[in-house]
Design a protein around this motif. Structure first.
Motif, mmCIF file in Angstrom:
data_model
loop_
_atom_site.group_PDB
_atom_site.id
_atom_site.type_symbol
_atom_site.label_atom_id
_atom_site.label_comp_id
_atom_site.label_asym_id
_atom_site.label_seq_id
_atom_site.Cartn_x
_atom_site.Cartn_y
_atom_site.Cartn_z
ATOM 1 N N ARG A 58 -10.657 7.810 1.479
ATOM 2 C CA ARG A 58 -10.786 7.220 0.304
ATOM 3 C C ARG A 58 -12.097 6.663 0.019
ATOM 4 N N PRO A 125 -8.591 -3.082 -5.546
ATOM 5 C CA PRO A 125 -7.708 -2.196 -4.436
ATOM 6 C C PRO A 125 -6.168 -2.532 -4.906
ATOM 7 N N HIS A 126 -5.917 -3.664 -5.562
ATOM 8 C CA HIS A 126 -4.393 -3.774 -6.127
ATOM 9 C C HIS A 126 -4.076 -2.610 -7.068
ATOM 10 N N PHE A 128 -4.713 0.397 -6.655
ATOM 11 C CA PHE A 128 -4.361 1.876 -5.899
ATOM 12 C C PHE A 128 -2.885 2.346 -6.139
ATOM 13 N N GLY A 129 -2.594 3.372 -6.472
ATOM 14 C CA GLY A 129 -1.460 4.254 -6.623
ATOM 15 C C GLY A 129 -0.380 3.667 -7.948
ATOM 16 N N HIS A 130 -1.120 2.780 -8.674
ATOM 17 C CA HIS A 130 -0.434 2.141 -9.789
ATOM 18 C C HIS A 130 -0.943 2.591 -11.097
ATOM 19 N N GLU B 76 -2.495 -1.526 1.315
ATOM 20 C CA GLU B 76 -2.130 -0.216 0.895
ATOM 21 C C GLU B 76 -1.170 0.686 1.797
ATOM 22 N N LYS B 80 -1.014 4.013 -1.913
ATOM 23 C CA LYS B 80 -0.514 3.108 -3.192
ATOM 24 C C LYS B 80 -0.598 1.492 -2.697
ATOM 25 N N ALA B 81 -1.029 0.625 -3.462
ATOM 26 C CA ALA B 81 -1.323 -0.465 -3.176
ATOM 27 C C ALA B 81 -0.002 -1.411 -3.224
ATOM 28 N N LEU B 82 0.396 -2.315 -2.050
ATOM 29 C CA LEU B 82 1.494 -2.963 -2.235
ATOM 30 C C LEU B 82 1.271 -3.971 -3.182
ATOM 31 N N ILE B 83 2.324 -4.860 -3.666
ATOM 32 C CA ILE B 83 2.190 -5.713 -4.736
ATOM 33 C C ILE B 83 2.210 -6.907 -4.066
#
Lengths: 246, 200
Positions: A58, A125-126, A128-130, B76, B80-83
């Protein structure tokens, strides 16, 4: 301004034309420190650095203070628009967006165009993946974390990125004729910085606070004038009413 | 021109100029080094000036994972970032599978929701604890941009030790202002919005 000019200007503010409390070496030390301080606070020393991502990693390391923008460059990749054909923006490689605008209809020549380099967007970073990537595997988003640029999605190949960076000066002035690395318009801010440091040494703390305030206001003004980038709006480029022809 | 040096020797020379003691007398080099390391830590814990990322692994059937740092800023898992949630929300958030989906920070631990049934590797984005400088060649762990203001911190602490409290307070004010200025300029992670890219 040369180092000598900066020393002279600083000595004038410190009201000490020849070395007594302040040696020239000391003033030069503050001039160099001031140059760095200005570079750090304003990001005025700008440079574009070509970086390469690593497959399945990354992050990409960079050297500098701050990342201002990241551009994805698809080097070596081109597409040919054929003369005599009408080329629309929705060519099969999907580089061009889906639109009916004609981009090339020369009747004789072919033209080879690069895949359009594209600026990626800054996230946190929040994210990522969203973010919906719609199957896109090339770098689309970035975030600066320490001395790294983190990429979203994680690159599936080695990609070339142009990082638009604010960097710090690498060399300091040592001779009278040396010139600061920061842009010329920022040189003037070095003098109040040196004056502040001199006042601190002279234990004139109220005067030092005054010079510090002057210095930071000047930096803010320089940032507003030279660093903050605002794209032109339609409003800025339209023809004024009074000169519009009928 | 000569190459810039960011090490402790260079920083100490600047601090000593401000306290008007070019070589050790009232203030020893060792003492100033203590103040410098204190200043570096202040920069790191007050504004998260020293940022790193690392991986940690969960333990099967254990909610908490320990980490080392001042603060965990993001987590992460599997790209994917955790919430981020709070402990009050445990058991009240919608889950989609058994994998880590939410996190919270509590002490030196990261709590994961749902409780991981097996071992997972997480990437944690941290405001980290800097390592101390020890020699003249040591370089502060915080970014170079924050090194200049160390001079004010060291001088402020040195003058405080000498019971010159007004002078110390003035220097600490400058340090605090610089910290605000630089942290606002360098550290915020604000995503780009449509206003940054569209042609208006």
């Amino acid at each position: 301004m040369t180092a000598l000019e900066l020393i002279t200007a600083s000595r004038a503010l410190l009201d000490e034309s020849t070395a007594a409390l302040f040696s020239d070496a000391e003033i030069l030390m503050w001039i160099n420190a001031g140059e760095r301080d200005i570079a750090y606070k304003t990001g005025c020393l700008e440079s574009i650095s070509e970086l390469t991502t690593t497959e399945d990693v990354r992050y990409v390391a960079f050297t500098g203070i701050k990342v201002n923008a990241v551009e994805l460059v698809e080097s070596g990749s081109t597409t040919v628009l054929v003369g005599g054909d009408v080329n629309y923006k929705d060519t099969s490689d999907n580089v061009w967006k889906d639109t009916t605008d004609v981009v090339w209809k020369d009747y004789e020549r072919n033209v080879t165009i690069p895949y359009a380099p594209q600026s990626t967007l800054r996230i946190t970073p929040h994210h990522f993946g969203h973010i919906k990537l719609r199957g896109e595997t090339k770098p689309q988003y970035w975030v600066q974390w320490g001395n790294y640029i983190l990429i979203e999605p994680i690159p599936n190949d080695a990609y070339t990125l142009n990082a638009y960076l604010s960097i710090y000066p690498t060399d300091q002035m040592s001779d009278n004729a040396d010139v600061p690395e920061i842009p010329y318009e920022f040189h003037e801010a070095i003098v109040p910085y040196v004056a502040m440091m001199g006042k601190l040494k002279a234990q004139l703390y109220t005067e030092a606070a005054f010079k510090y305030a002057e210095y930071t206001i000047l930096l803010q003004e320089l940032i507003d004038k030279h660093i903050r980038r605002i794209p032109a709006r339609t409003l800025d480029i339209r023809v004024p009413d009074e000169v519009r022809t009928r | 021109m000569s190459a810039y040096v960011h090490n402790w020797t260079a920083i100490m020379a600047q601090a000593r100029a401000l306290i008007r003691e070019s070589s050790a007398s009232f203030w020893t080099d060792a003492l100033l080094l203590v103040y410098a390391n204190e200043g570096i830590k202040a920069i790191a814990w007050r504004v998260g000036g020293y940022r790193t990322f690392t991986t940690v692994t969960t333990t099967a059937l254990t909610r908490l994972v320990s980490f080392t740092g001042y603060k965990c800023l993001a987590v992460e898992y599997d790209e994917k970032a955790l919430i981020k949630i709070t402990p009050l929300q445990l058991g009240h958030v919608p889950l989609d599978g058994i994998y880590p989906q939410y996190w919270f920070e509590f002490g030196n631990y990261i709590g994961i929701e749902p409780v991981p049934p097996e071992v997972y590797t997480l990437t944690v984005y941290l405001a980290s604890i800097p390592t101390d400088m020890t020699t003249g060649a040591s370089v502060p762990s915080v970014p170079y941009a924050f090194c200049g203001m160390l001079t004010y911190y060291i001088a402020a602490r040195a003058l405080e030790q000498d019971r010159r409290f007004d002078a110390s307070a003035q220097l600490m004010d400058i340090f605090n202002n610089d910290l605000d200025f630089l942290s606002m300029a360098l550290l915020p992670n604000i995503p780009n919005g449509i206003e940054d890219v569209r042609f208006r």
